[in-house]
Enzyme design. Structure first.
Site, PDB file in Angstrom:
ATOM      1  N   TYR A   1      10.004  -5.733  10.578  1.00 16.91           N
ATOM      2  CA  TYR A   1       8.839  -6.383  11.174  1.00 16.91           C
ATOM      3  C   TYR A   1       9.040  -7.899  11.228  1.00 16.91           C
ATOM      4  O   TYR A   1       9.764  -8.477  10.422  1.00 16.91           O
ATOM      5  CB  TYR A   1       7.564  -6.046  10.393  1.00 16.91           C
ATOM      6  CG  TYR A   1       7.585  -6.425   8.932  1.00 16.91           C
ATOM      7  CD1 TYR A   1       7.277  -7.720   8.497  1.00 16.91           C
ATOM      8  CD2 TYR A   1       7.889  -5.479   7.967  1.00 16.91           C
ATOM      9  CE1 TYR A   1       7.290  -8.061   7.161  1.00 16.91           C
ATOM     10  CE2 TYR A   1       7.906  -5.805   6.625  1.00 16.91           C
ATOM     11  CZ  TYR A   1       7.593  -7.089   6.221  1.00 16.91           C
ATOM     12  OH  TYR A   1       7.604  -7.421   4.887  1.00 16.91           O
TER      13      TYR A   1
ATOM     14  N   ARG B   1      12.094  -9.146   8.999  1.00 18.02           N
ATOM     15  CA  ARG B   1      12.473  -8.640   7.687  1.00 18.02           C
ATOM     16  C   ARG B   1      13.216  -7.319   7.837  1.00 18.02           C
ATOM     17  O   ARG B   1      12.817  -6.436   8.578  1.00 18.02           O
ATOM     18  CB  ARG B   1      11.232  -8.390   6.815  1.00 18.02           C
ATOM     19  CG  ARG B   1      10.492  -9.632   6.441  1.00 18.02           C
ATOM     20  CD  ARG B   1      10.653 -10.087   5.005  1.00 18.02           C
ATOM     21  NE  ARG B   1      11.918  -9.860   4.376  1.00 18.02           N
ATOM     22  CZ  ARG B   1      12.067  -9.283   3.181  1.00 18.02           C
ATOM     23  NH1 ARG B   1      11.015  -8.829   2.527  1.00 18.02           N
ATOM     24  NH2 ARG B   1      13.258  -9.149   2.644  1.00 18.02           N
TER      25      ARG B   1
ATOM     26  N   HIS C   1       9.168  -2.156  -1.684  1.00 17.58           N
ATOM     27  CA  HIS C   1       8.855  -2.955  -2.867  1.00 17.58           C
ATOM     28  C   HIS C   1       8.718  -2.043  -4.085  1.00 17.58           C
ATOM     29  O   HIS C   1       8.082  -0.985  -4.010  1.00 17.58           O
ATOM     30  CB  HIS C   1       7.542  -3.715  -2.671  1.00 17.58           C
ATOM     31  CG  HIS C   1       7.558  -4.684  -1.540  1.00 17.58           C
ATOM     32  ND1 HIS C   1       7.928  -6.001  -1.684  1.00 17.58           N
ATOM     33  CD2 HIS C   1       7.253  -4.526  -0.227  1.00 17.58           C
ATOM     34  CE1 HIS C   1       7.836  -6.621  -0.529  1.00 17.58           C
ATOM     35  NE2 HIS C   1       7.436  -5.748   0.390  1.00 17.58           N
TER      36      HIS C   1
ATOM     37  N   HIS D   1      12.661  -2.370   3.980  1.00 17.08           N
ATOM     38  CA  HIS D   1      12.712  -2.476   2.521  1.00 17.08           C
ATOM     39  C   HIS D   1      11.521  -1.768   1.895  1.00 17.08           C
ATOM     40  O   HIS D   1      10.491  -1.534   2.539  1.00 17.08           O
ATOM     41  CB  HIS D   1      12.734  -3.945   2.072  1.00 17.08           C
ATOM     42  CG  HIS D   1      11.522  -4.715   2.484  1.00 17.08           C
ATOM     43  ND1 HIS D   1      11.362  -5.230   3.753  1.00 17.08           N
ATOM     44  CD2 HIS D   1      10.395  -5.054   1.803  1.00 17.08           C
ATOM     45  CE1 HIS D   1      10.203  -5.846   3.836  1.00 17.08           C
ATOM     46  NE2 HIS D   1       9.584  -5.756   2.674  1.00 17.08           N
TER      47      HIS D   1
ATOM     48  N   TYR E   1       2.050  -2.756   7.556  1.00 15.27           N
ATOM     49  CA  TYR E   1       1.402  -2.408   6.299  1.00 15.27           C
ATOM     50  C   TYR E   1      -0.067  -2.065   6.534  1.00 15.27           C
ATOM     51  O   TYR E   1      -0.712  -2.584   7.447  1.00 15.27           O
ATOM     52  CB  TYR E   1       1.449  -3.582   5.317  1.00 15.27           C
ATOM     53  CG  TYR E   1       2.812  -3.888   4.754  1.00 15.27           C
ATOM     54  CD1 TYR E   1       3.274  -3.260   3.597  1.00 15.27           C
ATOM     55  CD2 TYR E   1       3.638  -4.825   5.373  1.00 15.27           C
ATOM     56  CE1 TYR E   1       4.518  -3.556   3.070  1.00 15.27           C
ATOM     57  CE2 TYR E   1       4.887  -5.132   4.857  1.00 15.27           C
ATOM     58  CZ  TYR E   1       5.327  -4.495   3.699  1.00 15.27           C
ATOM     59  OH  TYR E   1       6.562  -4.786   3.185  1.00 15.27           O
TER      60      TYR E   1
END
Length: 240
Positions: A151, A161, A166, A164, A112
């Site tokens: 990640y 994870r 959000h 995905h 991110y």
């Protein structure tokens, strides 16, 4: 505070916890520290919930829904281009128009653009990782983006994870916000993920998008469909 959703008739209805993840899910370790220790207190509807503040639709920029362009500095972002589209619906299948959707995600390497993300993976100088749009009269939205990478996240030994995106949805004011996650079909990390598996069995599959050859654009990007249902037996599970 207990959360509620808003419908076209102006009614606010409490969350159906049989369909949504609980605040406390021991395998998802951070919920042990942050979940409420006392029963929730439902907040009754009041004028401030109906009247605002609300997001200004005229504040959207032309590239806000295209994450392959809105963060571009000197080239194309790295990764697999995808198109994500779907409809926001109520429990009767009616479209919910003029709803603000915001998305945020990791880049193709699973990182991110955030100072707290210290994953040892490269940042993409041409990918900001966030976008927004407004649903049309039929409740439809559309984003162009890069497929995010998995990640590590430190919840337990060798925890990763799944890929995905959000999603955040705003109703008639900032107080009527719902947040969820969209996953990708066939991801081998899904059975191992405490967040995904914290959703009640039978509902968690509603968080998985569908590959669509009709949405796929030839020679350019794969397409995925992800409908978001606000209430009812087919409601999309939302985060606490």
């Amino acid at each position: 505070m207990d959360t509620a959703v808003h419908d076209a008739a102006g009614d606010f209805r409490p969350r159906d916890w049989a369909q949504h993840p609980p605040y406390l899910s021991p395998d998802y370790k951070s919920t042990v520290l942050r979940s409420p220790s006392k029963p929730l207190i439902p907040m009754k509807q009041c004028l401030s919930v109906r009247t605002g503040p609300v997001f200004g639709h005229d504040s959207l920029a032309p590239l806000d829904s295209d994450l392959t362009k809105n963060g571009r500095v000197n080239g194309e972002p790295v990764g697999e281009r995808i198109v994500v589209t779907g409809r926001v619906l109520d429990e009767n299948g009616r479209p919910v128009p003029h709803t603000l959707l915001e998305i945020w995600q990791a880049n193709a390497c699973g990182r991110y653009v955030h100072r707290w993300d210290q994953h040892d993976a490269p940042l993409d100088p041409n990918f900001f990782g966030a976008g927004r749009c407004i649903t049309d009269a039929e409740g439809r939205y559309r984003f162009t983006t890069i497929k995010p990478g998995a990640y590590p996240w430190g919840n337990h030994h060798n925890a990763w994870r799944p890929a995905h995106i959000h999603f955040s949805l705003f109703g008639p004011s900032f107080l009527t916000r719902l947040v969820t996650q969209m996953y990708f079909p066939g991801d081998p990390l899904l059975p191992l993920d405490p967040i995904y598996n914290g959703v009640p069995e039978g509902a968690r599959e509603l968080l998985i998008s569908r590959f669509s050859i009709d949405v796929t654009e030839p020679l350019w990007a794969l397409g995925y469909e992800f409908d978001i249902v606000l209430r009812g037996r087919q409601a999309t599970p939302m985060e606490g």
